[in-house]
Design a protein around this motif. Structure first.
Motif, PDB file in Angstrom:
ATOM      1  N   GLU A  84      48.368  15.196  43.131  1.00 16.57           N
ATOM      2  CA  GLU A  84      47.748  14.028  42.481  1.00 16.57           C
ATOM      3  C   GLU A  84      47.301  14.317  41.048  1.00 16.57           C
ATOM      4  O   GLU A  84      47.231  13.417  40.220  1.00 16.57           O
ATOM      5  N   LYS A  85      46.965  15.604  40.796  1.00 17.05           N
ATOM      6  CA  LYS A  85      46.309  15.923  39.522  1.00 17.05           C
ATOM      7  C   LYS A  85      47.151  16.722  38.539  1.00 17.05           C
ATOM      8  O   LYS A  85      46.753  16.915  37.407  1.00 17.05           O
ATOM      9  N   ARG A  86      48.285  17.218  39.003  1.00 19.65           N
ATOM     10  CA  ARG A  86      49.037  18.146  38.151  1.00 19.65           C
ATOM     11  C   ARG A  86      50.480  17.687  37.989  1.00 19.65           C
ATOM     12  O   ARG A  86      51.122  17.310  38.972  1.00 19.65           O
ATOM     13  N   ARG A  87      50.954  17.784  36.746  1.00 20.05           N
ATOM     14  CA  ARG A  87      52.327  17.356  36.475  1.00 20.05           C
ATOM     15  C   ARG A  87      53.032  18.337  35.532  1.00 20.05           C
ATOM     16  O   ARG A  87      52.387  18.993  34.711  1.00 20.05           O
ATOM     17  N   VAL A  88      54.341  18.395  35.684  1.00 20.79           N
ATOM     18  CA  VAL A  88      55.182  19.112  34.732  1.00 20.79           C
ATOM     19  C   VAL A  88      56.072  18.060  34.060  1.00 20.79           C
ATOM     20  O   VAL A  88      56.587  17.165  34.728  1.00 20.79           O
ATOM     21  N   VAL A  89      56.204  18.173  32.755  1.00 26.05           N
ATOM     22  CA  VAL A  89      56.897  17.139  31.991  1.00 26.05           C
ATOM     23  C   VAL A  89      58.103  17.749  31.294  1.00 26.05           C
ATOM     24  O   VAL A  89      58.004  18.808  30.683  1.00 26.05           O
ATOM     25  N   ASP A  90      59.232  17.083  31.415  1.00 24.45           N
ATOM     26  CA  ASP A  90      60.464  17.522  30.759  1.00 24.45           C
ATOM     27  C   ASP A  90      60.686  16.613  29.557  1.00 24.45           C
ATOM     28  O   ASP A  90      61.040  15.447  29.700  1.00 24.45           O
ATOM     29  N   LEU A  91      60.449  17.162  28.367  1.00 24.25           N
ATOM     30  CA  LEU A  91      60.650  16.371  27.146  1.00 24.25           C
ATOM     31  C   LEU A  91      62.143  16.317  26.815  1.00 24.25           C
ATOM     32  O   LEU A  91      62.870  17.267  27.128  1.00 24.25           O
ATOM     33  N   PRO A  92      62.588  15.233  26.184  1.00 22.84           N
ATOM     34  CA  PRO A  92      64.018  15.173  25.863  1.00 22.84           C
ATOM     35  C   PRO A  92      64.440  16.341  24.988  1.00 22.84           C
ATOM     36  O   PRO A  92      63.694  16.752  24.101  1.00 22.84           O
ATOM     37  N   GLY A  93      65.620  16.884  25.247  1.00 22.49           N
ATOM     38  CA  GLY A  93      66.141  17.979  24.423  1.00 22.49           C
ATOM     39  C   GLY A  93      66.397  17.489  23.016  1.00 22.49           C
ATOM     40  O   GLY A  93      66.700  16.313  22.827  1.00 22.49           O
ATOM     41  N   TYR A  94      66.257  18.352  22.049  1.00 19.65           N
ATOM     42  CA  TYR A  94      66.503  17.900  20.687  1.00 19.65           C
ATOM     43  C   TYR A  94      67.632  18.684  20.048  1.00 19.65           C
ATOM     44  O   TYR A  94      68.017  19.734  20.535  1.00 19.65           O
TER      45      TYR A  94
END
Ligand code: GDP
Length: 211
Positions: A84-94
């Protein structure tokens, strides 16, 4: 909770927590981001640097980062929830070789929108192919993170592509690079197929996400 025994930190519960990651949402605008609560860590990197492989090696699910590679999702900020409290985020590749100026601007806007306003963001993992470190994009990104006082952990990926001694000297040289200065940047070697550096990365994520 990370516990430390006589043999060092016990990463089994950390690895288990990371493996609970499930895809939440692919967001194209801030309104689609999950509520800005809890803790997040974001992965960034030039296309082909090895970001998806690092995510898969760390979160333990082969299919996970493939989700963010499906057509249409590569321009999105992809959120994966551990709990509920923790996330991992995949940002778009550049740095797409074929990206138009308009696409680049869209990438910049999306990433700035995320980085600039996200209070739950604890740190960024920046993936760089150790044979092509500190590209213009990487330096621009690091300068932006520096301005926002964000902590960055750099993965020098594909370490298996060089001999051990060359990989080590690349790491030492990278530590001296001006873009890696400022106290909020750390670096390590990483290889997805050899699983080299996975534990060091997990330890870092455990600190940021309080696992
Ligand atoms: P992304 O575009 O940054 O998500 O990069 P990918 O994770 O898709 O990797 C791009 C290419 O590099 C793929 O062919 C991967 O198999 C390869 N690759 C990624 N990480 C490593 C690594 O640590 N070692 C080696 N030898 N190849 C890697």
């Amino acid at each position: 909770m990370l516990t430390v025994g006589p043999d060092g930190p016990d990463l089994v519960p950390v690895a288990a927590a990371l493996q609970r990651a499930r895809f939440l949402v692919g967001a194209r605008k801030a309104a689609q981001f999950p509520p800005d609560q809890g803790s997040e860590v974001a992965f960034a990197g030039r296309s082909n640097a090895g970001k998806s492989s690092a995510l898969n090696a760390t979160l333990g699910l082969r299919s996970l980062a493939r989700t963010s590679k499906t057509p249409g999702r590569t321009r999105e900020v992809n959120f994966f929830g551990l709990d509920e409290k923790r996330r991992v985020v995949d940002l778009p590749g550049y740095g797409y070789a074929r990206a138009s100026d308009a696409e680049r601007r869209r990438w910049e806007r999306t990433v700035e929108l995320y980085l600039d306003g996200r209070r739950c963001l604890r740190g960024i993992v920046l993936v760089m192919d150790l044979r092509h470190t500190f590209t213009d994009f990487d330096q621009q990104f690091l300068a932006f993170c520096h301005d926002l006082q964000l902590s960055v952990h750099i993965l020098l990926s594909k370490a298996d592509k060089l001999s051990k001694s060359r990989a080590k000297s690349t790491l030492l040289a990278a530590r001296q690079h001006p873009a890696a200065g400022g106290g909020r940047v750390s670096l390590q070697l990483f290889s997805a197929p050899k699983r080299y550096g996975v534990e060091a990365l997990q330890l870092h994520l455990a600190g940021w996400l309080d696992l």
